[in-house]
Design an enzyme around this catalytic site. Structure first.
Site, PDB file in Angstrom:
ATOM      1  N   LEU A   1       0.771  -1.190   0.073  1.00 31.01           N
ATOM      2  CA  LEU A   1      -0.021  -0.145   0.012  1.00 31.01           C
ATOM      3  C   LEU A   1       0.778   1.305   0.087  1.00 31.01           C
ATOM      4  O   LEU A   1       0.890   2.055  -0.921  1.00 31.01           O
ATOM      5  CB  LEU A   1      -1.043  -0.224   1.139  1.00 31.01           C
ATOM      6  CG  LEU A   1      -1.748   1.239   1.385  1.00 31.01           C
ATOM      7  CD1 LEU A   1      -2.658   1.557   0.365  1.00 31.01           C
ATOM      8  CD2 LEU A   1      -2.521   1.336   2.694  1.00 31.01           C
TER       9      LEU A   1
ATOM     10  N   THR B   1       1.694   7.693   0.880  1.00 30.25           N
ATOM     11  CA  THR B   1       1.737   7.763   2.360  1.00 30.25           C
ATOM     12  C   THR B   1       3.181   7.453   2.946  1.00 30.25           C
ATOM     13  O   THR B   1       3.170   7.984   3.959  1.00 30.25           O
ATOM     14  CB  THR B   1       0.552   6.764   3.032  1.00 30.25           C
ATOM     15  OG1 THR B   1       0.685   5.429   2.191  1.00 30.25           O
ATOM     16  CG2 THR B   1      -0.735   7.267   2.868  1.00 30.25           C
TER      17      THR B   1
ATOM     18  N   LYS C   1      10.577   1.748   5.477  1.00 26.86           N
ATOM     19  CA  LYS C   1       9.747   1.449   4.876  1.00 26.86           C
ATOM     20  C   LYS C   1       9.409   0.101   4.909  1.00 26.86           C
ATOM     21  O   LYS C   1      10.023  -0.996   4.806  1.00 26.86           O
ATOM     22  CB  LYS C   1      10.256   1.830   3.731  1.00 26.86           C
ATOM     23  CG  LYS C   1      10.323   3.414   2.944  1.00 26.86           C
ATOM     24  CD  LYS C   1      10.244   3.502   1.467  1.00 26.86           C
ATOM     25  CE  LYS C   1      10.430   5.192   1.554  1.00 26.86           C
ATOM     26  NZ  LYS C   1      10.918   5.531   0.113  1.00 26.86           N
TER      27      LYS C   1
ATOM     28  N   ARG D   1       5.074  -0.696  12.683  1.00 27.33           N
ATOM     29  CA  ARG D   1       5.142   0.479  13.854  1.00 27.33           C
ATOM     30  C   ARG D   1       6.091  -0.098  14.934  1.00 27.33           C
ATOM     31  O   ARG D   1       7.340   0.905  15.220  1.00 27.33           O
ATOM     32  CB  ARG D   1       3.866   0.694  14.222  1.00 27.33           C
ATOM     33  CG  ARG D   1       3.783   1.965  14.604  1.00 27.33           C
ATOM     34  CD  ARG D   1       2.457   2.538  15.167  1.00 27.33           C
ATOM     35  NE  ARG D   1       1.341   2.177  14.063  1.00 27.33           N
ATOM     36  CZ  ARG D   1      -0.090   1.990  14.454  1.00 27.33           C
ATOM     37  NH1 ARG D   1      -0.295   2.169  15.585  1.00 27.33           N
ATOM     38  NH2 ARG D   1      -0.990   1.856  13.588  1.00 27.33           N
TER      39      ARG D   1
ATOM     40  N   SER E   1      -0.034  -5.369   2.879  1.00 26.26           N
ATOM     41  CA  SER E   1       0.489  -4.171   3.653  1.00 26.26           C
ATOM     42  C   SER E   1       0.898  -4.442   4.989  1.00 26.26           C
ATOM     43  O   SER E   1       0.180  -5.382   5.602  1.00 26.26           O
ATOM     44  CB  SER E   1      -0.514  -3.045   3.438  1.00 26.26           C
ATOM     45  OG  SER E   1       0.124  -1.951   4.416  1.00 26.26           O
TER      46      SER E   1
ATOM     47  N   SER F   1       0.693  -2.125   7.128  1.00 28.09           N
ATOM     48  CA  SER F   1       0.077  -1.127   7.784  1.00 28.09           C
ATOM     49  C   SER F   1      -1.163  -1.545   8.437  1.00 28.09           C
ATOM     50  O   SER F   1      -2.081  -2.129   7.914  1.00 28.09           O
ATOM     51  CB  SER F   1      -0.302  -0.166   7.160  1.00 28.09           C
ATOM     52  OG  SER F   1      -1.074   0.944   7.471  1.00 28.09           O
ATOM     53  N   LYS F   2      -1.507  -1.089   9.839  1.00 22.19           N
ATOM     54  CA  LYS F   2      -2.747  -1.176  10.640  1.00 22.19           C
ATOM     55  C   LYS F   2      -3.861  -0.261  10.016  1.00 22.19           C
ATOM     56  O   LYS F   2      -4.915  -0.307  10.383  1.00 22.19           O
ATOM     57  CB  LYS F   2      -2.681  -1.090  12.104  1.00 22.19           C
ATOM     58  CG  LYS F   2      -1.610  -2.510  12.743  1.00 22.19           C
ATOM     59  CD  LYS F   2      -1.385  -2.408  14.076  1.00 22.19           C
ATOM     60  CE  LYS F   2      -0.803  -3.619  14.428  1.00 22.19           C
ATOM     61  NZ  LYS F   2      -0.535  -3.776  15.742  1.00 22.19           N
ATOM     62  N   ASN F   3      -3.428   0.719   9.345  1.00 21.66           N
ATOM     63  CA  ASN F   3      -4.398   1.853   8.974  1.00 21.66           C
ATOM     64  C   ASN F   3      -4.551   1.374   7.293  1.00 21.66           C
ATOM     65  O   ASN F   3      -5.345   2.307   6.829  1.00 21.66           O
ATOM     66  CB  ASN F   3      -3.571   3.026   8.921  1.00 21.66           C
ATOM     67  CG  ASN F   3      -3.261   3.532  10.144  1.00 21.66           C
ATOM     68  OD1 ASN F   3      -4.318   3.719  11.274  1.00 21.66           O
ATOM     69  ND2 ASN F   3      -1.928   3.725  10.573  1.00 21.66           N
TER      70      ASN F   3
ATOM     71  N   LYS G   1       7.041  -7.887   7.477  1.00 22.11           N
ATOM     72  CA  LYS G   1       8.235  -8.053   6.209  1.00 22.11           C
ATOM     73  C   LYS G   1       9.584  -7.649   6.975  1.00 22.11           C
ATOM     74  O   LYS G   1       9.425  -6.746   8.114  1.00 22.11           O
ATOM     75  CB  LYS G   1       7.804  -6.806   5.153  1.00 22.11           C
ATOM     76  CG  LYS G   1       6.512  -6.986   4.633  1.00 22.11           C
ATOM     77  CD  LYS G   1       6.106  -5.685   3.685  1.00 22.11           C
ATOM     78  CE  LYS G   1       4.712  -5.731   3.423  1.00 22.11           C
ATOM     79  NZ  LYS G   1       4.278  -4.554   2.526  1.00 22.11           N
TER      80      LYS G   1
ATOM     81  N   GLU H   1       6.214  -3.753  -4.753  1.00 26.53           N
ATOM     82  CA  GLU H   1       6.781  -3.297  -3.427  1.00 26.53           C
ATOM     83  C   GLU H   1       7.598  -2.066  -3.724  1.00 26.53           C
ATOM     84  O   GLU H   1       8.371  -2.021  -4.505  1.00 26.53           O
ATOM     85  CB  GLU H   1       7.606  -4.458  -2.707  1.00 26.53           C
ATOM     86  CG  GLU H   1       7.053  -5.053  -1.687  1.00 26.53           C
ATOM     87  CD  GLU H   1       6.610  -4.075  -0.432  1.00 26.53           C
ATOM     88  OE1 GLU H   1       7.157  -3.084  -0.519  1.00 26.53           O
ATOM     89  OE2 GLU H   1       6.133  -4.723   0.462  1.00 26.53           O
TER      90      GLU H   1
HETATM   91  P1  B16 Z   1       1.099   1.670  10.444  1.00 24.59           P
HETATM   92  P2  B16 Z   1       3.395  -0.837   3.652  1.00 24.59           P
HETATM   93  C1  B16 Z   1       3.853  -0.053   6.083  1.00 24.59           C
HETATM   94  O1  B16 Z   1       3.104   0.042   5.095  1.00 24.59           O
HETATM   95  C2  B16 Z   1       5.010   1.300   5.851  1.00 24.59           C
HETATM   96  O2  B16 Z   1       5.702   1.147   4.729  1.00 24.59           O
HETATM   97  C3  B16 Z   1       5.580   1.357   7.128  1.00 24.59           C
HETATM   98  O3  B16 Z   1       6.467   2.787   7.047  1.00 24.59           O
HETATM   99  C4  B16 Z   1       4.834   1.659   8.195  1.00 24.59           C
HETATM  100  O4  B16 Z   1       5.694   1.616   9.293  1.00 24.59           O
HETATM  101  C5  B16 Z   1       3.983   0.117   8.580  1.00 24.59           C
HETATM  102  O5  B16 Z   1       3.119  -0.021   7.327  1.00 24.59           O
HETATM  103  C6  B16 Z   1       3.239   0.134   9.547  1.00 24.59           C
HETATM  104  O6  B16 Z   1       2.261   1.122   9.278  1.00 24.59           O
HETATM  105  O7  B16 Z   1       1.830   2.425  11.313  1.00 24.59           O
HETATM  106  O8  B16 Z   1       0.076   2.326   9.678  1.00 24.59           O
HETATM  107  O9  B16 Z   1       0.239   0.241  11.032  1.00 24.59           O
HETATM  108  O10 B16 Z   1       4.356  -0.144   2.985  1.00 24.59           O
HETATM  109  O11 B16 Z   1       3.649  -2.324   3.959  1.00 24.59           O
HETATM  110  O12 B16 Z   1       1.698  -0.648   2.840  1.00 24.59           O
HETATM  111 MG    MG Z   2       5.308   0.069   0.996  1.00 23.32          MG
END
Ligand code: B16
Ligand code: MG
Length: 218
Positions: free
Chosen positions: A10, A17, A45, A49, A114, A116-118, A145, A169
């Protein structure tokens, strides 16, 4: 008909982002007296978190209590959420919808992979949630990852063998994860940084439909 699984990261692949994560981490690092460069940021990247904060503390040789760690994680995420709050479809990176639509029209598997938890709320904001057959994000995996879990889970949910999956990626950790999963890795970004990927493109405008079709035909 060939059915391949196309797994999209993502942050930094679908939307930019990655720049908001960088701003939020830099602000947080400064607040605890740590400075880090854009080159060091490459190591954050694709990384969870928790692992990102551990790395920053390590760079600054800081030791903090568990409670402080938790509150820094909350501050970083609050700041990040402030950045993504106003996101809309204009923040989708160029030609991403074109590739997604081509894959959907051609009945290929499409997944999000992804850290990300968001991820869910961001996809909703930019109106892309409905394009994905499967969503795997930071809430659904235990190992981040470069562990391949996020992509292997995506393949499993798509019901497509890992060797028939292709990963897009922007992160070194993500390319390593895709390679460890025995998938085709396509780096989006800098050729040198992402040299471990099978292919690297600066962005999706460099990826032709012929190339996508060739991946489907393999
Ligand atoms: P969150 P991806 C990753 O998303 C980001 O690249 C990385 O910088 C971030 O710390 C991680 O998600 C966790 O994100 O704080 O939103 O849970 O590139 O795997 O889509
Ligand atoms: Mg990424």
């Amino acid at each position: 008909m060939n059915t391949k699984g196309f797994i999209f990261d993502l942050d930094g692949v679908i939307v930019d982002t990655a720049k908001y994560h960088f701003l939020a981490w830099q602000k947080l690092a400064k607040s605890i007296g740590v400075d880090f460069t854009e080159t060091q940021n490459e190591q954050l990247k694709g990384v969870s978190r928790v692992k990102s904060l551990e790395k920053i503390l390590n760079w600054g040789q800081k030791t903090i209590s568990k409670d402080e760690f938790e509150s820094l994680m909350v501050s970083k995420n609050d700041d990040y959420l402030g950045h993504i709050n106003d996101m809309d479809a204009t923040e989708i990176l160029p030609d991403v919808p074109k590739i997604l639509n081509y894959l959907i029209e051609n009945k290929q598997g499409v997944a999000l992979g992804s850290a990300s938890k968001n991820a869910g709320p961001i996809l909703e904001k930019v109106n892309l949630l409905s394009k994905f057959d499967v969503i795997v994000d930071g809430n659904s995996v235990t190992k981040g990852k470069p562990d391949p879990e996020v992509f292997l889970t995506g393949a499993k949910l798509l019901k497509i063998e890992a060797k028939n999956c292709i990963v897009f990626e922007d992160a070194v950790a993500g390319v390593k994860a895709a390679n460890a999963a025995n998938m085709i890795s396509i780096g989006i970004g800098d050729k040198e940084t992402l040299h471990e990927a099978d292919y690297v493109f600066s962005d999706f405008t460099e990826i032709s439909i012929e190339f996508i079709q060739e991946l489907i035909n393999r």
